[in-house]
Scaffold this motif. Structure first.
Motif, PDB file in Angstrom:
ATOM      1  N   THR A 115       9.484  -2.091   6.734  1.00 36.37           N
ATOM      2  CA  THR A 115       8.920  -1.209   5.720  1.00 36.37           C
ATOM      3  C   THR A 115       8.131  -0.105   6.418  1.00 36.37           C
ATOM      4  O   THR A 115       7.253  -0.396   7.245  1.00 36.37           O
ATOM      5  N   ARG A 158       0.835  -1.213   0.000  1.00 39.16           N
ATOM      6  CA  ARG A 158       0.000   0.000   0.000  1.00 39.16           C
ATOM      7  C   ARG A 158       0.868   1.261   0.000  1.00 39.16           C
ATOM      8  O   ARG A 158       1.932   1.294   0.598  1.00 39.16           O
ATOM      9  N   ASP A 159       0.360   2.315  -0.662  1.00 39.93           N
ATOM     10  CA  ASP A 159       1.065   3.600  -0.635  1.00 39.93           C
ATOM     11  C   ASP A 159       0.805   4.337   0.672  1.00 39.93           C
ATOM     12  O   ASP A 159       1.707   4.978   1.229  1.00 39.93           O
ATOM     13  N   VAL A 160      -0.441   4.290   1.131  1.00 35.11           N
ATOM     14  CA  VAL A 160      -0.842   4.935   2.382  1.00 35.11           C
ATOM     15  C   VAL A 160      -1.709   3.942   3.155  1.00 35.11           C
ATOM     16  O   VAL A 160      -2.557   3.264   2.562  1.00 35.11           O
ATOM     17  N   LYS A 195       5.484   3.026   6.164  1.00 32.27           N
ATOM     18  CA  LYS A 195       4.410   3.489   5.304  1.00 32.27           C
ATOM     19  C   LYS A 195       3.728   4.708   5.921  1.00 32.27           C
ATOM     20  O   LYS A 195       3.504   4.760   7.136  1.00 32.27           O
TER      21      LYS A 195
END
Length: 305
Positions: free
Chosen positions: A256, A179-181, A258
């Motif tokens: 990661t 996911r980007d956001v 985000k």
């Protein structure tokens, strides 16, 4: 008792070798100058000048005394400069405590800038838990703290020196890594690793409130004091965490980071006791504010690029 003015009288006379000229330069009459020189010689127990009607000369003792008093006046002038620098906060000693997490954000920038601009200040840095930083300020163990804003600021002064959004950090192979956001509602059911409220109440309450506002009750699996330890444990697959964005600077290959939807903003402040009159506090705070402006300007430039 020999006073500094006696030494000044002596040096002017030694340089002019004329009582009349020396008295004129010193803005006194000649008889008082003669008396002061005589008193100086009496106090020293040596003759400094050979006097005759036609000439005044330094004795060997006088020549040596002239050389040595030059060092006295040089030291005195340096002492005056040091006192002035200390009063302005340009010199002295400053004890600063900081949270380890700020070592990944604002603390290096602030301290490098301060050390470069105020090399005469003996800057002492110590990493401390947020729980202890405010108490260190109250007790006088530290002059300034770099920390999250204390819940109780009674008797304290604070100024914001850094702001950053919170991010979610995910372990290897997590379902949300693509996911980007991240919508916080998607974190329901996850095991959270958080800082205990007693250690960093501002940070703890921000994370819990943010989750609750989005319908998520954090399932706290681990409570860990240090942000870098939290990130490491996420990398080991022990859960997820919401941490300040600057923790990305750990650069772990196993995690990661985000962005979060409507991410909360955490503030780092400089804190000092309002009755601590160490003048170096003002210069440090000024440097911290400028360092933050420089960081903001750099971020704006990156966004434009």
């Amino acid at each position: 008792m020999i006073e500094l003015r006696h030494l000044r009288y002596f040096r002017v006379l030694a340089e002019t070798l004329h009582f009349g000229k020396a008295a004129e330069l010193l803005h006194i009459s000649q008889p008082p100058l003669s008396r002061q020189i005589a008193l100086l010689e009496e106090a020293l127990g040596v003759k400094l000048f050979d006097r005759s009607r036609r000439r005044v000369e330094l004795t060997e003792a006088g020549r040596r005394f002239y050389l040595d008093t030059g060092a006295v006046f040089s030291a005195f002038e340096q002492a005056k400069r040091n006192a002035l620098a200390t009063a302005r906060g340009d010199a002295g000693e400053l004890s600063v405590g900081f949270m380890m997490s700020t070592a990944y954000s604002i603390t290096p920038t602030v301290t490098r800038r301060y050390a470069a601009h105020y090399p005469q200040v003996n800057l002492k840095l110590a990493e401390t838990l947020p729980l202890d930083l405010a108490e260190d300020i109250y007790s006088g163990n530290k002059d300034v703290a770099i920390m999250y804003r204390p819940q109780d600021c009674t008797g304290l002064e604070t100024i914001t020196i850094f702001r950053e959004p919170m991010m979610v950090v995910l372990p290897p192979g997590h379902r949300l890594r693509g996911r980007d956001v991240i919508d916080p509602a998607e974190l329901a059911g996850e095991i959270f690793i958080v800082t205990p409220k007693r250690i960093a109440p501002a940070l703890h309450d921000m994370i819990v409130s943010y989750c609750l506002q989005h319908g998520v009750t954090p399932n706290v699996g681990l409570e860990i004091n240090m942000q870098q330890s939290i990130v490491n444990l996420v990398g080991e697959g022990m859960g997820i965490a919401i941490v300040p964005r600057s923790m990305r600077n750990m650069r772990l290959s196993t995690t990661t980071f985000k962005p979060l939807k409507n991410a909360p903003i955490i503030e780092v402040v400089a804190v000092w006791k309002n009755d601590n009159h160490n003048p170096c506090i003002a210069t440090f705070v000024e440097s911290a504010e400028q360092a933050w402006r420089d960081v903001e300007a750099a971020w704006s430039e990156e966004e434009r690029c």
